[in-house]
Design a protein around this motif. Structure first.
Motif, PDB file in Angstrom:
ATOM      1  N   GLU A   2       0.914  -1.314   0.162  1.00  0.00           N
ATOM      2  CA  GLU A   2      -0.093   0.088  -0.062  1.00  0.00           C
ATOM      3  C   GLU A   2       0.939   1.437   0.067  1.00  0.00           C
ATOM      4  O   GLU A   2       1.726   1.394   0.765  1.00  0.00           O
ATOM      5  CB  GLU A   2      -0.939  -0.094   1.290  1.00  0.00           C
ATOM      6  CG  GLU A   2      -1.816   1.392   1.380  1.00  0.00           C
ATOM      7  CD  GLU A   2      -2.624   1.283   2.752  1.00  0.00           C
ATOM      8  OE1 GLU A   2      -3.485   2.081   2.773  1.00  0.00           O
ATOM      9  OE2 GLU A   2      -2.284   0.252   3.584  1.00  0.00           O
ATOM     10  N   ARG A   3       0.514   2.307  -1.009  1.00  0.00           N
ATOM     11  CA  ARG A   3       1.136   3.555  -0.876  1.00  0.00           C
ATOM     12  C   ARG A   3       0.806   4.282   0.156  1.00  0.00           C
ATOM     13  O   ARG A   3      -0.296   4.600   0.403  1.00  0.00           O
ATOM     14  CB  ARG A   3       0.993   3.937  -2.340  1.00  0.00           C
ATOM     15  CG  ARG A   3       1.636   5.321  -2.384  1.00  0.00           C
ATOM     16  CD  ARG A   3       3.135   5.436  -2.705  1.00  0.00           C
ATOM     17  NE  ARG A   3       3.835   6.421  -2.828  1.00  0.00           N
ATOM     18  CZ  ARG A   3       4.137   7.115  -3.822  1.00  0.00           C
ATOM     19  NH1 ARG A   3       3.577   6.489  -5.003  1.00  0.00           N
ATOM     20  NH2 ARG A   3       4.875   8.099  -4.157  1.00  0.00           N
ATOM     21  N   ILE A   4       1.889   4.611   0.730  1.00  0.00           N
ATOM     22  CA  ILE A   4       1.510   5.794   1.893  1.00  0.00           C
ATOM     23  C   ILE A   4       2.039   6.979   1.713  1.00  0.00           C
ATOM     24  O   ILE A   4       2.962   7.526   1.827  1.00  0.00           O
ATOM     25  CB  ILE A   4       2.192   5.446   3.416  1.00  0.00           C
ATOM     26  CG1 ILE A   4       1.805   3.750   3.675  1.00  0.00           C
ATOM     27  CG2 ILE A   4       1.804   6.181   4.508  1.00  0.00           C
ATOM     28  CD1 ILE A   4       2.405   3.178   4.912  1.00  0.00           C
ATOM     29  N   GLN A  56       8.547  -3.490   5.552  1.00  0.00           N
ATOM     30  CA  GLN A  56       7.461  -3.887   5.051  1.00  0.00           C
ATOM     31  C   GLN A  56       7.638  -4.917   3.850  1.00  0.00           C
ATOM     32  O   GLN A  56       6.867  -5.771   3.636  1.00  0.00           O
ATOM     33  CB  GLN A  56       6.502  -2.649   4.539  1.00  0.00           C
ATOM     34  CG  GLN A  56       5.710  -1.941   5.439  1.00  0.00           C
ATOM     35  CD  GLN A  56       4.452  -2.490   5.838  1.00  0.00           C
ATOM     36  OE1 GLN A  56       4.136  -3.841   6.102  1.00  0.00           O
ATOM     37  NE2 GLN A  56       3.392  -1.949   5.748  1.00  0.00           N
ATOM     38  N   LYS A 264      -3.012   7.805   5.772  1.00  0.00           N
ATOM     39  CA  LYS A 264      -2.036   7.532   4.834  1.00  0.00           C
ATOM     40  C   LYS A 264      -2.392   8.057   3.329  1.00  0.00           C
ATOM     41  O   LYS A 264      -1.499   8.186   2.550  1.00  0.00           O
ATOM     42  CB  LYS A 264      -2.371   5.688   4.626  1.00  0.00           C
ATOM     43  CG  LYS A 264      -1.782   5.114   5.775  1.00  0.00           C
ATOM     44  CD  LYS A 264      -1.896   3.529   5.653  1.00  0.00           C
ATOM     45  CE  LYS A 264      -1.268   2.866   6.832  1.00  0.00           C
ATOM     46  NZ  LYS A 264      -1.459   1.482   6.505  1.00  0.00           N
ATOM     47  N   SER A 265      -3.461   8.732   3.180  1.00  0.00           N
ATOM     48  CA  SER A 265      -3.848   9.313   1.890  1.00  0.00           C
ATOM     49  C   SER A 265      -3.455  10.833   2.018  1.00  0.00           C
ATOM     50  O   SER A 265      -3.610  11.505   0.981  1.00  0.00           O
ATOM     51  CB  SER A 265      -5.191   9.030   1.469  1.00  0.00           C
ATOM     52  OG  SER A 265      -5.622   7.776   1.340  1.00  0.00           O
ATOM     53  N   LYS A 268      -1.925  13.062  -1.220  1.00  0.00           N
ATOM     54  CA  LYS A 268      -2.440  12.354  -2.353  1.00  0.00           C
ATOM     55  C   LYS A 268      -2.755  13.491  -3.506  1.00  0.00           C
ATOM     56  O   LYS A 268      -3.502  14.329  -3.339  1.00  0.00           O
ATOM     57  CB  LYS A 268      -3.197  11.250  -2.262  1.00  0.00           C
ATOM     58  CG  LYS A 268      -3.325  10.457  -3.341  1.00  0.00           C
ATOM     59  CD  LYS A 268      -4.626   9.439  -3.477  1.00  0.00           C
ATOM     60  CE  LYS A 268      -4.623   8.802  -4.574  1.00  0.00           C
ATOM     61  NZ  LYS A 268      -5.809   7.621  -4.272  1.00  0.00           N
TER      62      LYS A 268
END
Length: 339
Positions: A2-4, A56, A264-265, A268
């Protein structure tokens, strides 16, 4: 994985803080000293982010060693490429001086000991390269303890080493350690890299996500103030020495990282997040640009303006923006060469 986005978003402010540290004079009025101390969250956050993403990735790899190998080779190549760059730059300056060239070259290369080059990352004008050597050694330790499933043990060991390392920082009024520097892998980088890895690997810490992200942000902001106060009191009141990390840095980094994991978003699609994703490139190249422009400012006899706050702020923005676009341009050249 998952992109953080929030980590890259915070990296933007962290790398800007690094440029602030290197641009603003430390020996100006008290405000400069406080700014310097407040900005000291940056490098610990970089270590923690590196440790988090490394762990991770390792967690999801079928053959962790292969990823560890490729990751370390990438860092080692990056370090030696820029070590050669800064060495070449320094040699050119010595040759350009045309005075006592042999003597200066001999003195310069005398600093190129194995300990300085392979561990401390010292010896050239690229003093910031110490981060890469510290990260390489810290990653190696994290990998070993990861393989034996003893990250918690490494965390406790590195925590104790970090506390000892404080005696080589602003806490020298108590005991001054008889070593070169504690701004290294063992006393500094290892703890924060392991802290990031622990957040990635220890499922019990996931319960902390139930705490409001705004709470962590508030605690982190309080941590910035406390860190600035700690550094000022230790150095200016208790006659310690200038510190590059403090006890409060531990809590500040942890709270800031927990805030990032809660949102986490965050960031963005924002341009600052894109810039933050390239923080390492800015970190590596900004010292070169800063040295070049500092020499030009001195050449035109304007170095006295370094005490002016607004000049330093504008100069910081200039170095920061120039570093980003220079690095981005170099990346484009690199991609074109590969094609």
């Amino acid at each position: 994985m998952e992109r953080i986005y929030s980590i890259d978003y915070i990296k933007f402010f962290a790398i800007f803080a690094v440029v602030v540290i290197h641009v603003f004079p430390l020996d100006g009025f008290a405000g400069y000293f406080i700014i310097d101390n407040a900005a000291r969250f940056a490098v610990p956050f970089f270590f923690a982010a590196s440790g988090y993403f490394f762990a991770q990735k390792m967690k999801h790899e079928d053959v962790p060693f292969l990823y560890f190998k490729s990751y370390c080779i990438k860092l080692i190549k990056l370090y030696f490429v820029w070590l050669i760059f800064y060495t070449s730059y320094d040699v050119v300056l010595i040759l350009q001086d045309r005075v006592h060239i042999e003597e200066k070259l001999r003195a310069y290369f005398k600093q190129f000991t194995l300990l300085n080059l392979l561990y401390y990352g010292k010896g050239t004008s690229g003093y910031q390269l110490w981060f890469l050597t510290a990260l390489i050694w810290s990653t190696f330790a994290v990998y070993i303890f990861f393989r034996f499933k003893q990250i918690t043990v490494l965390f406790m060991i590195s925590f104790c080493l970090n506390l000892i390392g404080l005696l080589g920082q602003a806490y020298t009024m108590f005991v001054k350690l008889p070593i070169n520097s504690t701004r290294d892998a063992m006393f500094f980088g290892l703890f924060y890299t392991t802290l990031g890895a622990l957040f990635a690997l220890n499922s019990r810490l996931s319960g902390l996500n139930k705490v409001s992200g705004q709470t962590f942000l508030g605690l982190a902001l309080i941590g910035v103030v406390v860190q600035a106060m700690e550094g000022y009191i230790l150095d200016k009141v208790l006659s310690g020495s200038h510190g590059e990390y403090f006890f409060s840095t531990i809590l500040l980094t942890a709270f800031l990282f927990l805030f990032a994991l809660n949102y986490k978003s965050l960031g963005k699609g924002l341009y600052v997040t894109k810039v933050g994703a390239n923080a390492l490139g800015i970190y590596i190249i900004h010292v070169f640009l800063l040295d070049v422009f500092n020499k030009f400012i001195k050449f035109v006899n304007l170095d006295h303006i370094s005490e002016n706050f607004f000049w330093n702020l504008c100069y910081t923005l200039f170095i920061f923006i120039s570093s980003y676009f220079t690095y981005d341009y170099l990346q484009k050249i690199k991609r074109n060469i590969k094609q």
